[in-house]
Design a protein around this motif. Structure first.
Motif, PDB file in Angstrom:
ATOM      1  N   VAL A  86      20.751-100.056 -61.875  1.00 49.62           N
ATOM      2  CA  VAL A  86      19.352 -99.660 -61.707  1.00 49.62           C
ATOM      3  C   VAL A  86      18.509-100.172 -62.879  1.00 49.62           C
ATOM      4  N   GLU A  87      19.011-100.037 -64.094  1.00 50.85           N
ATOM      5  CA  GLU A  87      18.287-100.551 -65.259  1.00 50.85           C
ATOM      6  C   GLU A  87      18.090-102.060 -65.155  1.00 50.85           C
ATOM      7  N   GLY A  88      19.116-102.778 -64.690  1.00 49.36           N
ATOM      8  CA  GLY A  88      19.010-104.225 -64.525  1.00 49.36           C
ATOM      9  C   GLY A  88      17.969-104.610 -63.488  1.00 49.36           C
ATOM     10  N   LEU A  89      17.938-103.897 -62.371  1.00 43.15           N
ATOM     11  CA  LEU A  89      16.936-104.168 -61.344  1.00 43.15           C
ATOM     12  C   LEU A  89      15.533-103.872 -61.861  1.00 43.15           C
ATOM     13  N   ALA A  90      15.377-102.740 -62.533  1.00 47.39           N
ATOM     14  CA  ALA A  90      14.062-102.370 -63.074  1.00 47.39           C
ATOM     15  C   ALA A  90      13.582-103.404 -64.090  1.00 47.39           C
ATOM     16  N   SER A  91      14.500-103.954 -64.881  1.00 48.26           N
ATOM     17  CA  SER A  91      14.106-104.954 -65.880  1.00 48.26           C
ATOM     18  C   SER A  91      13.624-106.249 -65.229  1.00 48.26           C
ATOM     19  N   LYS A  92      13.975-106.438 -63.954  1.00 50.58           N
ATOM     20  CA  LYS A  92      13.517-107.615 -63.203  1.00 50.58           C
ATOM     21  C   LYS A  92      12.266-107.308 -62.387  1.00 50.58           C
ATOM     22  N   GLY A  93      11.691-106.120 -62.601  1.00 50.10           N
ATOM     23  CA  GLY A  93      10.455-105.768 -61.925  1.00 50.10           C
ATOM     24  C   GLY A  93      10.634-105.121 -60.557  1.00 50.10           C
ATOM     25  N   VAL A  94      11.873-104.761 -60.203  1.00 47.44           N
ATOM     26  CA  VAL A  94      12.123-104.122 -58.908  1.00 47.44           C
ATOM     27  C   VAL A  94      11.631-102.670 -58.971  1.00 47.44           C
ATOM     28  N   THR A  95      10.964-102.231 -57.915  1.00 44.46           N
ATOM     29  CA  THR A  95      10.488-100.852 -57.835  1.00 44.46           C
ATOM     30  C   THR A  95      11.657 -99.943 -57.460  1.00 44.46           C
ATOM     31  N   ALA A 110      20.590 -94.212 -55.592  1.00 49.44           N
ATOM     32  CA  ALA A 110      19.284 -94.668 -56.068  1.00 49.44           C
ATOM     33  C   ALA A 110      18.715 -95.594 -55.007  1.00 49.44           C
ATOM     34  N   ASP A 111      17.427 -95.477 -54.775  1.00 53.37           N
ATOM     35  CA  ASP A 111      16.745 -96.327 -53.807  1.00 53.37           C
ATOM     36  C   ASP A 111      15.836 -97.293 -54.543  1.00 53.37           C
ATOM     37  N   PHE A 112      15.637 -98.450 -53.931  1.00 50.56           N
ATOM     38  CA  PHE A 112      14.711 -99.426 -54.492  1.00 50.56           C
ATOM     39  C   PHE A 112      14.044-100.154 -53.344  1.00 50.56           C
ATOM     40  N   ALA A 113      12.953-100.820 -53.647  1.00 48.59           N
ATOM     41  CA  ALA A 113      12.162-101.473 -52.605  1.00 48.59           C
ATOM     42  C   ALA A 113      12.219-102.980 -52.753  1.00 48.59           C
ATOM     43  N   ASP A 114      12.267-103.674 -51.616  1.00 51.23           N
ATOM     44  CA  ASP A 114      12.151-105.131 -51.638  1.00 51.23           C
ATOM     45  C   ASP A 114      10.664-105.486 -51.727  1.00 51.23           C
ATOM     46  N   PRO A 115      10.318-106.765 -51.822  1.00 53.13           N
ATOM     47  CA  PRO A 115       8.909-107.139 -51.982  1.00 53.13           C
ATOM     48  C   PRO A 115       7.992-106.691 -50.844  1.00 53.13           C
ATOM     49  N   THR A 119      12.982-100.104 -47.909  1.00 45.17           N
ATOM     50  CA  THR A 119      13.884 -99.346 -48.775  1.00 45.17           C
ATOM     51  C   THR A 119      15.311 -99.851 -48.636  1.00 45.17           C
ATOM     52  N   LEU A 120      15.951-100.074 -49.768  1.00 52.69           N
ATOM     53  CA  LEU A 120      17.376-100.377 -49.863  1.00 52.69           C
ATOM     54  C   LEU A 120      17.959 -99.308 -50.780  1.00 52.69           C
ATOM     55  N   SER A 121      19.243 -99.039 -50.652  1.00 50.61           N
ATOM     56  CA  SER A 121      19.834 -97.960 -51.429  1.00 50.61           C
ATOM     57  C   SER A 121      21.184 -98.378 -51.985  1.00 50.61           C
ATOM     58  N   MET A 122      21.571 -97.709 -53.054  1.00 53.55           N
ATOM     59  CA  MET A 122      22.901 -97.869 -53.642  1.00 53.55           C
ATOM     60  C   MET A 122      23.561 -96.506 -53.657  1.00 53.55           C
ATOM     61  N   TYR A 123      24.876 -96.497 -53.485  1.00 54.55           N
ATOM     62  CA  TYR A 123      25.634 -95.251 -53.506  1.00 54.55           C
ATOM     63  C   TYR A 123      26.877 -95.440 -54.354  1.00 54.55           C
ATOM     64  N   GLN A 124      27.165 -94.425 -55.149  1.00 56.70           N
ATOM     65  CA  GLN A 124      28.361 -94.422 -55.977  1.00 56.70           C
ATOM     66  C   GLN A 124      29.118 -93.125 -55.718  1.00 56.70           C
ATOM     67  N   ALA A 125      30.387 -93.243 -55.385  1.00 52.57           N
ATOM     68  CA  ALA A 125      31.215 -92.080 -55.094  1.00 52.57           C
ATOM     69  C   ALA A 125      31.297 -91.148 -56.310  1.00 52.57           C
ATOM     70  N   PRO A 126      31.563 -89.862 -56.076  1.00 52.33           N
ATOM     71  CA  PRO A 126      31.571 -88.887 -57.173  1.00 52.33           C
ATOM     72  C   PRO A 126      32.556 -89.192 -58.294  1.00 52.33           C
ATOM     73  N   ASP A 127      33.627 -89.905 -58.025  1.00 52.08           N
ATOM     74  CA  ASP A 127      34.668 -90.123 -59.031  1.00 52.08           C
ATOM     75  C   ASP A 127      34.526 -91.416 -59.828  1.00 52.08           C
ATOM     76  N   LYS A 128      33.391 -92.118 -59.720  1.00 47.33           N
ATOM     77  CA  LYS A 128      33.191 -93.395 -60.416  1.00 47.33           C
ATOM     78  C   LYS A 128      32.372 -93.187 -61.687  1.00 47.33           C
ATOM     79  N   PRO A 129      32.551 -94.052 -62.699  1.00 46.81           N
ATOM     80  CA  PRO A 129      31.761 -93.913 -63.941  1.00 46.81           C
ATOM     81  C   PRO A 129      30.297 -94.262 -63.707  1.00 46.81           C
ATOM     82  N   ARG A 130      29.443 -93.510 -64.360  1.00 41.95           N
ATOM     83  CA  ARG A 130      27.998 -93.712 -64.231  1.00 41.95           C
ATOM     84  C   ARG A 130      27.620 -94.993 -64.902  1.00 41.95           C
TER      85      ARG A 130
END
Length: 130
Positions: A86-95, A110-115, A119-130
């Motif tokens: 998410v930080e990497g996407l935000a640094s590239k100007g992604v909403t 976390a959700d983000f928007a294309d141009p 809406t596109l989304s990412m999902y991480q299972a409960p047992d994965k590192p943040r």
């Protein structure tokens, strides 16, 4: 950044979870699982999940939405690291809308928007590192 990830789920926002369950189960013949919502998240409302071929799930949440909000493709983060992505996407100007938050099953999303505002989304299972 997302090129090597699989689509893990496609999310639909629906107005009536019971009507949706009846349609997809009885009319389309899908094997749906009714899942309990996490307290505090989406009011703790139940949601539905149907496993499809090649590991993709259809997920249904009862929540208000306008036309075009749904479906939402969800990229599954098998290795975790959602906050760094998410930080990497935000640094590239992604909403990013909303920032990293808890998914109904206790994982992270976390959700983000294309141009065009899709809406596109990412999902991480409960047992994965943040």
């Amino acid at each position: 950044m997302l090129a090597k990830m699989n689509i893990g789920a496609i999310v639909f926002y629906v107005s009536d979870i019971d009507r949706t369950e009846a349609f997809y189960r009885e009319t389309l013949g899908l094997d749906l699982n009714r899942m309990p919502g996490e307290p505090g998240e989406s009011g703790g409302a139940d949601w539905l999940m149907a496993g499809m071929a090649n590991g993709v799930s259809l997920i249904f949440f009862q929540m208000p939405g306008k036309q075009g909000d749904s479906p939402v493709p969800v990229f599954e983060l098998a290795e975790g690291g959602i906050e760094a992505i998410v930080e990497g996407l935000a640094s590239k100007g992604v909403t990013i809308v909303p920032p990293v938050s808890h998914a109904p099953d206790g994982g992270l999303t976390a959700d983000f928007a294309d141009p065009d505002g899709h809406t596109l989304s990412m999902y991480q299972a409960p047992d994965k590192p943040r």
